[in-house]
Design a protein around this motif. Structure first.
Motif, PDB file in Angstrom:
ATOM      1  N   GLU A 163      28.874  58.109  34.080  1.00 42.89           N
ATOM      2  CA  GLU A 163      27.539  58.332  33.523  1.00 42.89           C
ATOM      3  C   GLU A 163      27.356  57.777  32.113  1.00 42.89           C
ATOM      4  O   GLU A 163      26.224  57.617  31.657  1.00 42.89           O
ATOM      5  N   GLY A 164      28.467  57.535  31.417  1.00 45.09           N
ATOM      6  CA  GLY A 164      28.369  57.095  30.033  1.00 45.09           C
ATOM      7  C   GLY A 164      28.219  58.245  29.048  1.00 45.09           C
ATOM      8  O   GLY A 164      28.320  58.062  27.835  1.00 45.09           O
ATOM      9  N   LYS A 165      27.973  59.469  29.572  1.00 47.77           N
ATOM     10  CA  LYS A 165      27.829  60.652  28.725  1.00 47.77           C
ATOM     11  C   LYS A 165      28.128  61.892  29.564  1.00 47.77           C
ATOM     12  O   LYS A 165      28.110  61.853  30.808  1.00 47.77           O
ATOM     13  N   VAL A 166      28.426  63.000  28.888  1.00 51.23           N
ATOM     14  CA  VAL A 166      28.611  64.289  29.559  1.00 51.23           C
ATOM     15  C   VAL A 166      27.883  65.356  28.744  1.00 51.23           C
ATOM     16  O   VAL A 166      27.727  65.225  27.530  1.00 51.23           O
ATOM     17  N   LYS A 167      27.438  66.405  29.438  1.00 50.39           N
ATOM     18  CA  LYS A 167      26.770  67.528  28.780  1.00 50.39           C
ATOM     19  C   LYS A 167      27.631  68.770  28.943  1.00 50.39           C
ATOM     20  O   LYS A 167      28.164  69.038  30.027  1.00 50.39           O
ATOM     21  N   THR A 168      27.746  69.522  27.855  1.00 47.07           N
ATOM     22  CA  THR A 168      28.621  70.699  27.854  1.00 47.07           C
ATOM     23  C   THR A 168      28.227  71.689  28.936  1.00 47.07           C
ATOM     24  O   THR A 168      29.078  72.195  29.684  1.00 47.07           O
ATOM     25  N   GLU A 218      33.404  77.366  25.319  1.00 41.42           N
ATOM     26  CA  GLU A 218      34.420  77.216  24.275  1.00 41.42           C
ATOM     27  C   GLU A 218      35.559  76.317  24.753  1.00 41.42           C
ATOM     28  O   GLU A 218      36.084  75.484  23.982  1.00 41.42           O
ATOM     29  N   SER A 219      35.953  76.466  26.003  1.00 41.24           N
ATOM     30  CA  SER A 219      37.016  75.618  26.553  1.00 41.24           C
ATOM     31  C   SER A 219      36.570  74.161  26.615  1.00 41.24           C
ATOM     32  O   SER A 219      37.334  73.251  26.273  1.00 41.24           O
ATOM     33  N   ILE A 220      35.324  73.945  27.041  1.00 39.15           N
ATOM     34  CA  ILE A 220      34.800  72.578  27.104  1.00 39.15           C
ATOM     35  C   ILE A 220      34.781  71.957  25.710  1.00 39.15           C
ATOM     36  O   ILE A 220      35.195  70.797  25.529  1.00 39.15           O
ATOM     37  N   ARG A 221      34.327  72.703  24.735  1.00 39.81           N
ATOM     38  CA  ARG A 221      34.291  72.170  23.366  1.00 39.81           C
ATOM     39  C   ARG A 221      35.698  71.818  22.881  1.00 39.81           C
ATOM     40  O   ARG A 221      35.894  70.813  22.203  1.00 39.81           O
ATOM     41  N   ARG A 222      36.672  72.648  23.255  1.00 38.14           N
ATOM     42  CA  ARG A 222      38.060  72.364  22.862  1.00 38.14           C
ATOM     43  C   ARG A 222      38.551  71.073  23.519  1.00 38.14           C
ATOM     44  O   ARG A 222      39.186  70.238  22.871  1.00 38.14           O
ATOM     45  N   TYR A 223      38.247  70.902  24.813  1.00 36.37           N
ATOM     46  CA  TYR A 223      38.645  69.669  25.498  1.00 36.37           C
ATOM     47  C   TYR A 223      37.993  68.447  24.840  1.00 36.37           C
ATOM     48  O   TYR A 223      38.641  67.414  24.641  1.00 36.37           O
ATOM     49  N   LEU A 224      36.711  68.569  24.505  1.00 38.12           N
ATOM     50  CA  LEU A 224      36.009  67.442  23.885  1.00 38.12           C
ATOM     51  C   LEU A 224      36.580  67.128  22.508  1.00 38.12           C
ATOM     52  O   LEU A 224      36.702  65.961  22.126  1.00 38.12           O
ATOM     53  N   GLU A 225      36.942  68.172  21.762  1.00 35.17           N
ATOM     54  CA  GLU A 225      37.557  67.965  20.448  1.00 35.17           C
ATOM     55  C   GLU A 225      38.892  67.227  20.593  1.00 35.17           C
ATOM     56  O   GLU A 225      39.196  66.311  19.817  1.00 35.17           O
ATOM     57  N   GLU A 226      39.682  67.637  21.576  1.00 32.61           N
ATOM     58  CA  GLU A 226      40.987  66.996  21.789  1.00 32.61           C
ATOM     59  C   GLU A 226      40.815  65.535  22.207  1.00 32.61           C
ATOM     60  O   GLU A 226      41.537  64.648  21.728  1.00 32.61           O
ATOM     61  N   LYS A 282      39.016  58.967  22.564  1.00 32.77           N
ATOM     62  CA  LYS A 282      38.599  58.640  23.922  1.00 32.77           C
ATOM     63  C   LYS A 282      37.118  58.915  24.174  1.00 32.77           C
ATOM     64  O   LYS A 282      36.595  58.531  25.221  1.00 32.77           O
ATOM     65  N   LEU A 283      36.468  59.594  23.238  1.00 31.19           N
ATOM     66  CA  LEU A 283      35.037  59.828  23.339  1.00 31.19           C
ATOM     67  C   LEU A 283      34.494  60.183  21.964  1.00 31.19           C
ATOM     68  O   LEU A 283      35.252  60.372  21.012  1.00 31.19           O
ATOM     69  N   LYS A 284      33.171  60.292  21.879  1.00 25.39           N
ATOM     70  CA  LYS A 284      32.520  60.714  20.639  1.00 25.39           C
ATOM     71  C   LYS A 284      31.652  61.920  20.946  1.00 25.39           C
ATOM     72  O   LYS A 284      30.792  61.861  21.821  1.00 25.39           O
ATOM     73  N   ARG A 285      31.904  63.010  20.248  1.00 25.36           N
ATOM     74  CA  ARG A 285      31.095  64.208  20.475  1.00 25.36           C
ATOM     75  C   ARG A 285      29.708  64.041  19.860  1.00 25.36           C
ATOM     76  O   ARG A 285      29.557  63.500  18.771  1.00 25.36           O
ATOM     77  N   VAL A 286      28.713  64.509  20.588  1.00 21.24           N
ATOM     78  CA  VAL A 286      27.340  64.541  20.099  1.00 21.24           C
ATOM     79  C   VAL A 286      26.781  65.929  20.401  1.00 21.24           C
ATOM     80  O   VAL A 286      27.422  66.736  21.081  1.00 21.24           O
ATOM     81  N   TYR A 287      25.585  66.202  19.898  1.00 20.82           N
ATOM     82  CA  TYR A 287      24.989  67.517  20.142  1.00 20.82           C
ATOM     83  C   TYR A 287      24.827  67.753  21.645  1.00 20.82           C
ATOM     84  O   TYR A 287      24.200  66.971  22.346  1.00 20.82           O
ATOM     85  N   GLY A 288      25.426  68.824  22.132  1.00 20.05           N
ATOM     86  CA  GLY A 288      25.289  69.195  23.532  1.00 20.05           C
ATOM     87  C   GLY A 288      26.263  68.526  24.471  1.00 20.05           C
ATOM     88  O   GLY A 288      26.187  68.726  25.686  1.00 20.05           O
ATOM     89  N   GLY A 289      27.215  67.721  23.954  1.00 23.72           N
ATOM     90  CA  GLY A 289      28.164  67.061  24.850  1.00 23.72           C
ATOM     91  C   GLY A 289      28.933  65.950  24.171  1.00 23.72           C
ATOM     92  O   GLY A 289      29.370  66.091  23.029  1.00 23.72           O
ATOM     93  N   ALA A 290      29.068  64.824  24.867  1.00 22.89           N
ATOM     94  CA  ALA A 290      29.833  63.695  24.329  1.00 22.89           C
ATOM     95  C   ALA A 290      29.388  62.412  25.021  1.00 22.89           C
ATOM     96  O   ALA A 290      28.814  62.442  26.116  1.00 22.89           O
TER      97      ALA A 290
END
Length: 261
Positions: A19-24, A36-44, A50-58
């Motif tokens: 998709e080019g993007k994901v939503k939390t 909280e788990s999703i945010r931790r995965y995105l932070e890691e 491997k990605l760039k976090r943005v508001y509501g996802g990455a």
């Protein structure tokens, strides 16, 4: 990180390629874990670049909206490109007429054509031309070379423009090997540059088979100019297998996928 955690992170990366993007909130539903788990995965994954976090996802990292120079492109993902070039060359048969565009990945095909007989190569790549001439003078390449002429881009070491497109119209090839700057299921293959993309369209239109060669860094990216929908591609050669989420749609569009070893 537990195995299940790594599997979830891989799922997130696969969704980015798709998709080019994901939503939390969507990942919470699909993976059945807390936000909280999703945010931790995105932070890691962001820490791993491997990605760039943005508001509501990455979103998938797209380091530049400008095409790197030819010299820079040659050293990016060099090992993967060599493997892809070797695998793509196995598709070339004796007496074939082939288009090779100006990509740094398609350039890697040439080294593996030396054992082929009477290959005719048409290219708009200055680097490919020099390499073919060198092999020809050393009697390592026995085929014919046609250079597609037109406006020269010195930074990209290629020829593009209306004159190049007009010259291509005079030829038909068995196979066109095309490099890309982005690929998504719903948006097709894309290029940084519209002139380069237009010439790629012409090469594809004048070949029996259109073969995209690309490393996995281009998955999930969309660039400025659309070259073609995936349904107009016959084959993709890459350094990794097709994302599992792509397999059904690729089969529906009758696109074959070759994984380079």
């Amino acid at each position: 990180m537990s195995l299940i955690g790594e599997e979830r992170k891989n799922f997130i990366l696969n969704q980015l390629n798709l998709e080019g993007k994901v939503k939390t909130n969507e990942l919470v539903d699909k993976l059945g874990v807390s936000s909280e788990s999703i945010r931790r995965y995105l932070e890691e994954l962001e820490a791993e670049n491997k990605l760039k976090r943005v508001y509501g996802g990455a979103v998938k990292i797209n380091l530049s909206r400008e095409e790197p120079s030819h010299l820079k492109r040659e050293v990016l993902h060099a090992d993967e490109k060599r493997r892809i070039g070797r695998a793509a060359a196995t598709l070339v048969e004796d007496n074939d007429v082939i288009f090779i565009d100006d990509g740094s990945t398609t350039l890697q095909i040439i080294e593996y054509l030396l054992n082929k007989k009477q290959i005719t190569v048409l290219t708009n790549s200055v680097a490919a031309l020099y390499l073919l001439i060198d092999y020809k003078n050393k009697e390592l390449f026995s085929g014919d070379i046609f250079f597609i002429g037109g406006k020269v881009s010195s930074e990209q070491s290629r020829v593009v423009g209306a004159l190049a497109e007009k010259m291509v119209e005079n030829f038909y090839a068995d196979k066109a090997f095309i490099s890309i700057d982005g690929m998504m299921l719903d948006k097709g293959i894309t290029s940084f540059d519209e002139e380069r993309g237009q010439l790629a369209q012409k090469l594809m239109a004048h070949a029996k088979s259109s073969i995209v060669v690309t490393d996995s860094s281009k998955f999930g990216l969309v660039q400025f100019y659309k070259i073609a929908d995936l349904k107009h591609i016959d084959m993709i050669v890459s350094d990794v297998p097709a994302p599992k989420e792509w397999e059904e749609e690729l089969a529906h569009k009758d696109v074959a996928w070759i994984t380079a070893n």
